[in-house]
Design a protein around this motif. Sequence first.
Motif, mmCIF file in Angstrom:
data_model
loop_
_atom_site.group_PDB
_atom_site.id
_atom_site.type_symbol
_atom_site.label_atom_id
_atom_site.label_comp_id
_atom_site.label_asym_id
_atom_site.label_seq_id
_atom_site.Cartn_x
_atom_site.Cartn_y
_atom_site.Cartn_z
ATOM 1 N N CYS A 1 0.731 -1.239 0.012
ATOM 2 C CA CYS A 1 -0.083 -0.025 0.082
ATOM 3 C C CYS A 1 0.815 1.274 0.076
ATOM 4 C CB CYS A 1 -0.763 0.108 1.351
ATOM 5 S SG CYS A 1 -2.119 -1.164 1.133
ATOM 6 N N VAL A 2 0.445 2.113 -0.831
ATOM 7 C CA VAL A 2 1.034 3.447 -0.745
ATOM 8 C C VAL A 2 0.178 4.684 -0.240
ATOM 9 C CG1 VAL A 2 2.013 5.266 -2.246
ATOM 10 C CG2 VAL A 2 2.449 2.708 -2.590
ATOM 11 N N SER B 1 -3.235 3.676 -2.289
ATOM 12 C CA SER B 1 -2.928 3.128 -3.613
ATOM 13 C C SER B 1 -2.153 1.910 -3.459
ATOM 14 C CB SER B 1 -2.490 4.075 -4.837
ATOM 15 O OG SER B 1 -1.176 4.533 -4.429
ATOM 16 N N CYS B 2 -2.103 1.024 -4.568
ATOM 17 C CA CYS B 2 -1.213 -0.166 -4.506
ATOM 18 C C CYS B 2 -0.136 0.093 -5.600
ATOM 19 C CB CYS B 2 -2.040 -1.367 -4.780
ATOM 20 S SG CYS B 2 -3.326 -1.617 -3.378
ATOM 21 N N THR B 3 1.141 -0.519 -5.258
ATOM 22 C CA THR B 3 1.970 -0.634 -6.281
ATOM 23 C C THR B 3 1.589 -1.805 -7.400
ATOM 24 O OG1 THR B 3 3.132 -2.064 -4.950
ATOM 25 C CG2 THR B 3 3.832 0.298 -4.735
ATOM 26 N N GLY B 4 2.380 -1.497 -8.772
ATOM 27 C CA GLY B 4 2.127 -2.572 -9.716
ATOM 28 C C GLY B 4 0.524 -2.630 -10.175
ATOM 29 N N ASP B 5 0.453 -3.846 -10.620
ATOM 30 C CA ASP B 5 -0.951 -3.991 -11.252
ATOM 31 C C ASP B 5 -2.046 -4.589 -10.075
ATOM 32 O OD1 ASP B 5 -2.876 -4.599 -12.927
ATOM 33 O OD2 ASP B 5 -2.100 -6.436 -13.898
ATOM 34 N N GLN B 6 -2.071 -3.880 -9.092
ATOM 35 C CA GLN B 6 -2.854 -4.146 -8.007
ATOM 36 C C GLN B 6 -3.836 -3.044 -7.681
ATOM 37 O OE1 GLN B 6 0.081 -4.874 -4.876
ATOM 38 N NE2 GLN B 6 -0.534 -6.764 -4.911
ATOM 39 N N LEU B 7 -5.113 -3.665 -7.132
ATOM 40 C CA LEU B 7 -6.231 -2.679 -6.828
ATOM 41 C C LEU B 7 -6.298 -2.753 -5.421
ATOM 42 C CD1 LEU B 7 -8.790 -1.218 -8.050
ATOM 43 C CD2 LEU B 7 -10.072 -3.481 -7.753
ATOM 44 N N TYR B 8 -6.593 -1.345 -4.850
ATOM 45 C CA TYR B 8 -6.578 -1.428 -3.527
ATOM 46 C C TYR B 8 -8.260 -1.276 -2.751
ATOM 47 C CZ TYR B 8 -6.626 1.012 1.246
ATOM 48 O OH TYR B 8 -6.774 1.051 2.572
ATOM 49 N N ILE C 1 -5.035 -6.338 -4.066
ATOM 50 C CA ILE C 1 -5.109 -7.587 -4.851
ATOM 51 C C ILE C 1 -5.160 -7.408 -6.355
ATOM 52 C CG2 ILE C 1 -7.094 -8.411 -3.075
ATOM 53 C CD1 ILE C 1 -9.092 -7.751 -5.404
ATOM 54 N N SER C 2 -4.560 -8.516 -7.008
ATOM 55 C CA SER C 2 -4.465 -8.463 -8.270
ATOM 56 C C SER C 2 -5.869 -7.962 -9.096
ATOM 57 C CB SER C 2 -3.911 -9.692 -8.765
ATOM 58 O OG SER C 2 -3.718 -9.700 -10.320
ATOM 59 N N LYS C 3 -5.320 -7.152 -10.098
ATOM 60 C CA LYS C 3 -6.618 -6.742 -10.992
ATOM 61 C C LYS C 3 -6.976 -8.008 -11.818
ATOM 62 C CE LYS C 3 -5.498 -2.007 -11.590
ATOM 63 N NZ LYS C 3 -4.964 -0.759 -12.440
ATOM 64 N N THR C 4 -6.089 -8.953 -12.325
ATOM 65 C CA THR C 4 -6.318 -10.120 -13.157
ATOM 66 C C THR C 4 -7.299 -11.007 -12.350
ATOM 67 O OG1 THR C 4 -4.548 -9.712 -14.474
ATOM 68 C CG2 THR C 4 -5.473 -11.912 -14.633
ATOM 69 N N ALA C 5 -6.682 -11.475 -10.992
ATOM 70 C CA ALA C 5 -7.206 -12.167 -10.240
ATOM 71 C C ALA C 5 -8.710 -11.712 -9.880
ATOM 72 C CB ALA C 5 -6.214 -12.440 -8.978
ATOM 73 N N THR C 6 -8.881 -10.642 -9.848
ATOM 74 C CA THR C 6 -10.043 -10.072 -9.294
ATOM 75 C C THR C 6 -10.912 -10.354 -10.384
ATOM 76 O OG1 THR C 6 -8.992 -8.472 -8.058
ATOM 77 C CG2 THR C 6 -11.177 -7.914 -8.624
ATOM 78 N N ALA C 7 -10.564 -10.447 -11.717
ATOM 79 C CA ALA C 7 -11.646 -10.464 -12.812
ATOM 80 C C ALA C 7 -12.030 -11.977 -12.700
ATOM 81 C CB ALA C 7 -10.910 -10.034 -14.128
ATOM 82 N N GLY C 8 -10.993 -12.811 -12.773
ATOM 83 C CA GLY C 8 -11.261 -14.297 -12.708
ATOM 84 C C GLY C 8 -12.192 -14.494 -11.566
ATOM 85 N N PHE C 9 -11.886 -14.277 -10.424
ATOM 86 C CA PHE C 9 -12.704 -14.450 -9.086
ATOM 87 C C PHE C 9 -14.206 -13.865 -9.371
ATOM 88 C CE2 PHE C 9 -14.372 -12.219 -5.294
ATOM 89 C CZ PHE C 9 -14.621 -13.364 -4.453
ATOM 90 N N ARG C 10 -14.183 -12.678 -10.162
ATOM 91 C CA ARG C 10 -15.677 -12.049 -10.066
ATOM 92 C C ARG C 10 -16.456 -13.062 -11.236
ATOM 93 N NH1 ARG C 10 -14.281 -5.685 -11.028
ATOM 94 N NH2 ARG C 10 -14.026 -5.339 -8.828
ATOM 95 N N TRP C 11 -15.637 -13.328 -12.416
ATOM 96 C CA TRP C 11 -16.713 -14.401 -13.286
ATOM 97 C C TRP C 11 -16.984 -15.730 -12.512
ATOM 98 C CZ3 TRP C 11 -19.035 -13.157 -17.407
ATOM 99 C CH2 TRP C 11 -18.920 -11.964 -18.030
ATOM 100 N N SER C 12 -16.160 -16.263 -11.866
ATOM 101 C CA SER C 12 -16.505 -17.593 -10.994
ATOM 102 C C SER C 12 -17.493 -17.142 -10.063
ATOM 103 C CB SER C 12 -15.214 -18.028 -10.370
ATOM 104 O OG SER C 12 -14.152 -18.393 -11.028
#
Length: 629
Positions: free
Chosen positions: A532-533, A544-551, A559-570
């Motif tokens: 966290c920043v 905010s978060c460093t890299g490809d992450q969402l706060y 959390i990762s933005k990609t993982a978040t998208a997969g998590f959301r479809w599941s």
Amino acid sequence: MIWRLGFSMWVLFFIMVGIGTCMARFVVEKNSLKVTSPESLKRDYECAIGNFGIPQYGGTLVGIVVYPKSNTKACKGFDDFDISFKSKPGGFPTFLLIDRGDCYFTAKAWNAQKAGASAILVSDDKIEPLITMDTPEEENSSAEYLQNITIPSALIEKTLGDSLKRALANGDMVNVNLDWREALPHPDERVEYEFWTNSNDECGPKCDSQIDFVKNFKGSAQILEQKGYTQFTPHYITWYCPETFISSKQCKSQCINHGRYCAPDPEQDFSKGYDGKDVVLQNLRQACLFKVGNQTGKPWIWWDYVSDFAIRCPMKLNKYNKECAESVINSLGIDQSEIDKCMGDPDADEDNPVLKAEQDHQIGKDSRSDVTILPTLVINNRQYRGKLERNAVLKAICSGFKETTEPTVCLKEGIETNECLKNNGGCWEDKHSNITACKDTFRGRVCECPVFNGVKFVGDGYTHCKASGPGRCEINNGGCWKETRDDMVYSACVEDDSKDCRCPWGFRGDGVNKCEDIDECKEKLACQCPGCVCKNTWGSYECSCTGDQLYIREHDTCISKTATAGFRWSFLWIIFAALTAVSIGGYAVYRYRIKRYMDSEIRAIMAQYMPLDNQNDVPNHTSQVDDNI
């Protein structure tokens, strides 16, 4: 011979009045004289208010005492001695100390006033209880200066006068304060006052002054009465004829109801003009007019009648009679028959209820003395002393109201001084909102936190007042801190019943003078997750978060933005499957319940036409009944 009889009767009436006066309980009306220097005399003293000039009812007068080196009784004008008591600009007013004796009190006051004195203190010449200084009677009452005396006067005891003289002789500066604030009671928001008067208009300056007073005071009196600020009652003094003289020609001409109610002959000569009987009848008519007006809800019409009667029906024009009086009554729309019924029969050998009540009321009760002087004003059960003049009387009436309850007429210029106009009276003031705790009253200002636009302020009224309760934030932000930056507004005022100021979330401070931004990042109050920043903002913070992450702020995590998208479809497929299963299950239950319902209905219908096997053994009750017949 006729003149002698008339004069003898006149003397007789005054003997009667004198006897009544001697037996009467006469209360001297007093005010306070406070000596503030020298130290040896410093205290409060009582003094008697003079029945002339203009006492400052409800107020005070501060000055220095001066004792003249010559003309100490002030019976001559001080111009003859080239002496002036007029105070210099910015100086204290002069209280002229003079000795009693050799001339009328009014002459002393007039000579002192012409010399520039602001008040007079008359030192008694013998040790005795205080008396009321009054205007001269008879031939000396016609002096023109009597109506021009405006300075207040007071009679002081001989011992105090001697002490003041010794202090002045020793070179001491004598400072005093004449205080009339408690001269009249002021218990509540209504003033009750009585006017003891006479319808006679040919008795010299006193009659002229009371007629002028009625004309000039009428407007103020009627407004005060109509708005419920005052309760006014007129009264009339009558005397009785001694039983020995009831059958005499003189008593018959001066009295009604067989000598029960009498008045002196207006001209002091029974051989001409009007008789005392005429005065008694007109007094009775005026008293009845007030009574009828009071019963119809218009007691103030008395002022119209008395002033109009004095103009239209004067004695000097020979119009002081019943016919002229009735024409005035009719012009005012008053029922004459009610007046006649109230007056009764003046020749009847019985008491007149109205005049009998007047004689009874003339006797003083409680703190009020007997009424022996005409004209006399009684305000809140105390007799008024001073000049019968509109502003002087209005001041006295205004002093009878409880502080802050007096009508606006009492706060007008010329009636009182508005202390709030200078330095805000020394009270709290919010110049930004033009709100002040200074409230002008007749007796002086009071420092009282105000109610402004429905919002009550609380505090001592002198150093601080703070808005309190609902709506307080609308006025000067409730006295709390408030600041705007970049279109963002933060306030320490909370819209509730609280009187306190509390810094909003994200700030700390006293809430009144300042609220400082809290650096949540520096104090590690936010954005503590790995990766966290934290960035501090005014009144808040940003994470905010460093890299490809969402706060995720609610969980303070990245959390990762990609993982978040997969998590959301599941998660969506799971929800869809669950809804499908629930729908299928619901449909199956529905079909099952419908089938059972139809089966039960069919069985019920068949039971009506096709008896079941277990119904064959039911006994035949009808045949059993027949067998028993």
